[in-house]
Design a protein around this motif. Structure first.
Motif, PDB file in Angstrom:
ATOM      1  N   TYR A 307      39.003  47.132  51.563  1.00 25.29           N
ATOM      2  CA  TYR A 307      38.920  47.278  49.984  1.00 25.29           C
ATOM      3  C   TYR A 307      40.023  46.617  49.212  1.00 25.29           C
ATOM      4  N   LEU A 308      41.330  46.565  49.678  1.00 25.13           N
ATOM      5  CA  LEU A 308      42.399  46.210  49.184  1.00 25.13           C
ATOM      6  C   LEU A 308      42.366  44.616  49.214  1.00 25.13           C
ATOM      7  N   ALA A 309      41.995  44.098  50.152  1.00 24.39           N
ATOM      8  CA  ALA A 309      41.820  42.619  50.464  1.00 24.39           C
ATOM      9  C   ALA A 309      40.986  42.294  49.691  1.00 24.39           C
ATOM     10  N   GLU A 310      39.625  42.701  49.558  1.00 26.86           N
ATOM     11  CA  GLU A 310      38.596  42.286  48.870  1.00 26.86           C
ATOM     12  C   GLU A 310      38.714  42.168  47.390  1.00 26.86           C
ATOM     13  N   ASN A 311      39.505  43.116  46.879  1.00 25.23           N
ATOM     14  CA  ASN A 311      39.783  43.347  45.752  1.00 25.23           C
ATOM     15  C   ASN A 311      41.140  42.620  45.188  1.00 25.23           C
ATOM     16  N   ASN A 312      41.747  41.953  46.152  1.00 25.51           N
ATOM     17  CA  ASN A 312      43.294  41.451  45.758  1.00 25.51           C
ATOM     18  C   ASN A 312      44.111  42.606  45.059  1.00 25.51           C
ATOM     19  N   LEU A 313      44.430  43.577  45.704  1.00 22.79           N
ATOM     20  CA  LEU A 313      45.107  44.837  45.153  1.00 22.79           C
ATOM     21  C   LEU A 313      46.027  45.024  46.282  1.00 22.79           C
ATOM     22  N   SER A 314      47.158  45.636  45.861  1.00 17.55           N
ATOM     23  CA  SER A 314      48.066  46.332  46.806  1.00 17.55           C
ATOM     24  C   SER A 314      48.083  47.750  46.531  1.00 17.55           C
ATOM     25  N   ARG A 315      48.467  48.506  47.375  1.00 12.52           N
ATOM     26  CA  ARG A 315      48.266  50.183  47.436  1.00 12.52           C
ATOM     27  C   ARG A 315      49.232  50.472  46.174  1.00 12.52           C
ATOM     28  N   ARG A 316      50.193  50.099  45.406  1.00  9.86           N
ATOM     29  CA  ARG A 316      51.053  50.057  44.568  1.00  9.86           C
ATOM     30  C   ARG A 316      50.345  50.042  43.241  1.00  9.86           C
ATOM     31  N   ASP A 317      49.094  49.161  43.284  1.00 14.99           N
ATOM     32  CA  ASP A 317      48.511  49.139  41.815  1.00 14.99           C
ATOM     33  C   ASP A 317      47.725  50.490  41.453  1.00 14.99           C
ATOM     34  N   SER A 318      48.026  50.796  39.982  1.00 14.81           N
ATOM     35  CA  SER A 318      47.263  51.859  39.655  1.00 14.81           C
ATOM     36  C   SER A 318      45.823  52.000  39.916  1.00 14.81           C
ATOM     37  N   ALA A 319      45.018  51.058  39.883  1.00 10.76           N
ATOM     38  CA  ALA A 319      43.398  51.011  40.022  1.00 10.76           C
ATOM     39  C   ALA A 319      43.520  51.320  41.507  1.00 10.76           C
ATOM     40  N   ALA A 320      44.080  50.807  42.550  1.00 10.02           N
ATOM     41  CA  ALA A 320      44.023  50.982  43.954  1.00 10.02           C
ATOM     42  C   ALA A 320      44.403  52.584  44.324  1.00 10.02           C
ATOM     43  N   GLN A 321      45.588  52.977  43.556  1.00 10.97           N
ATOM     44  CA  GLN A 321      45.750  54.438  43.938  1.00 10.97           C
ATOM     45  C   GLN A 321      44.763  55.544  43.458  1.00 10.97           C
ATOM     46  N   ALA A 322      43.918  55.048  42.247  1.00 11.38           N
ATOM     47  CA  ALA A 322      42.875  55.924  41.902  1.00 11.38           C
ATOM     48  C   ALA A 322      41.935  55.933  42.721  1.00 11.38           C
ATOM     49  N   TYR A 323      41.416  54.614  43.220  1.00  4.98           N
ATOM     50  CA  TYR A 323      40.451  54.571  44.243  1.00  4.98           C
ATOM     51  C   TYR A 323      40.760  55.306  45.476  1.00  4.98           C
ATOM     52  N   ILE A 324      41.736  55.119  45.928  1.00  2.00           N
ATOM     53  CA  ILE A 324      42.161  55.625  47.079  1.00  2.00           C
ATOM     54  C   ILE A 324      42.109  57.289  47.040  1.00  2.00           C
ATOM     55  N   ALA A 325      42.385  57.812  45.974  1.00  2.00           N
ATOM     56  CA  ALA A 325      42.557  59.203  45.756  1.00  2.00           C
ATOM     57  C   ALA A 325      41.170  59.827  45.656  1.00  2.00           C
TER      58      ALA A 325
END
Length: 419
Positions: A307-325
């Motif tokens: 998911y992070l690779a496909e969306n060019n995100l890192s785990r620290r990004d707020s959008a990534a953290q919200a999705y992960i949770a």
């Protein structure tokens, strides 16, 4: 409601009584409401010394940029991440977290680097106490913790996670005792000069090496507790066969809940540790306490990488953290505080209340911690659950500190008899 309030009042009276009076004032905590039982648990947590066998703050400070010149990660105040800081420690009633002087197994390939890191992390821990002396204090014995507790300070005893820092020099056992280390976890993720690791598929010695046998004997002599977390089953058995004093498992859980996970302890090892007089300190990490969560975590982790690779995100990004949770909650819900209590129940029922304690692994198991035990402020939730299951105040005190104090004192007494 009147019945519950009266029980809560009796509990408050019991806390204020002498030990003899406590016996005469028995309280059935199981009959309280959840809300009132939690209030009693909070009071108990703050009035009882609480020792945690393993908190990975020193390495977190290193990663967070702590230096001897200035504190970039200031745990004297509430921090936005991590599991430990002073305010939350006081809220949860944690008085003595063993600071893990963690040595990654990879450093074993470079002679001298493991010992150098251990010295650095010890200095960081000491600097924390020196910088905030009204909040933190070093502790090298149960008596030190009792003194600091009376003064309202959080004690910082130290245990070294991975005996690789001893390098190939037996004199380093006494050296690290002098530096304040009071337990040594014999191995970590890989076999080292001391013995085999539970995580390693390579078994160099099928237990302890000859050098490892010398290390255990020397630890007994100088007064360092032998920690059998992380070791292979055969290394565990060898260590118990050699040690002259009780040992600890500073942060291990019950293998019956995680079949095939050698890092946890099976019934035979739990019984052997109890026969040795030692104490097993329960790890709170989700993968340690629940095999279903552990299996799900692998699948969820793989999904996040993609998911992070496909969306060019890192785990620290707020959008990534919200999705992960959100995704984790829907696809692999965390275990709960009840599961940790299940592990304590299991040990108690198998070998008795005298051989179990707390070894959370806070700041060391990432975001896998169970609901209700996400950081050091939440110990009362566990105490409340144990009270709900019928544990007495005396049993809670044994879990919180009396069991590990007994072992620690036995190790100190044996060392004193050798000098």
């Amino acid at each position: 409601m009147r019945k519950y309030l009266s029980l809560a009042l009796l509990a408050s009276i019991a806390f204020a009584c002498s030990p003899k009076e406590k016996v005469e004032t028995e309280v059935d905590y199981t009959q309280m409401s959840d809300e009132e039982r939690l209030e009693v648990a909070k009071k108990m947590a703050h009035e009882t010394i609480m020792v945690d066998g393993h908190v990975d703050l020193p390495y977190r400070m290193k990663v967070g940029g702590f230096t001897l010149q200035r504190e970039i990660l200031d745990v004297s105040v509430r921090t936005p991440d991590g599991n430990f800081d002073f305010p939350r420690s006081k809220e949860g009633g944690l008085d003595a977290p063993f600071m893990s002087i963690y040595i990654p197994a990879g450093l074993q390939q470079t002679p001298g680097s493991s010992k150098a890191l251990a010295d650095s992390l010890i200095l960081m821990t000491e600097r924390l106490a020196e910088t905030f002396p009204e909040k933190f204090a070093m502790a090298y014995s149960p008596a030190d913790i009792e003194k600091n507790f009376a003064e309202g300070k959080v004690s910082l005893p130290m245990g070294m996670e991975n005996g690789s820092a001893l390098e190939d020099d037996i004199s380093n056992v006494e050296y690290f005792h002098g530096r304040g280390i009071r337990y040594i976890t014999l191995t970590h993720g890989k076999a080292n000069l001391i013995g085999d690791s539970s995580y390693d598929t390579v078994r160099l010695y099928n237990g302890l090496s000859e050098y490892g046998e010398q290390v255990v004997t020397e630890m007994n002599r100088v007064g360092i507790m032998v920690d059998v977390s992380h070791v292979s089953d055969e290394t565990f058995k060898d260590a118990l066969a050699i040690t002259k004093v009780p040992a600890i498992a500073s942060h291990s859980s019950v293998r019956a809940f995680t079949p095939g996970f050698e890092r946890n302890m099976n019934d035979e090892l739990i019984q052997a540790l109890a026969k040795n007089g030692g104490v097993m300190m329960i790890n709170f990490g989700g993968t340690f306490i629940d095999s279903a969560y552990a299996a799900g975590a692998d699948k969820v982790r793989e999904h996040f990488v993609n998911y992070l690779a496909e969306n060019n995100l890192s785990r620290r990004d707020s959008a990534a953290q919200a999705y992960i949770a959100e995704y984790t909650a829907a696809n692999n819900p965390f275990p709960t505080v009840q599961r940790v209590a299940d592990h304590i129940d299991y040990v108690k029922n198998l070998v008795g209340i005298d051989y179990v304690g707390l070894g959370s692994d806070f700041d060391g198991v990432g975001d896998s911690l169970p609901t209700g035990l996400k950081d050091v402020s939440m110990y009362p939730n566990l105490i409340a659950e144990l009270l709900k299951r019928g544990y007495s105040q005396e049993e809670i005190e044994k879990i919180c500190y009396k069991n590990v104090f007994r072992v620690w004192q036995a190790v100190e007494d044996y060392a004193a008899s050798q000098s």
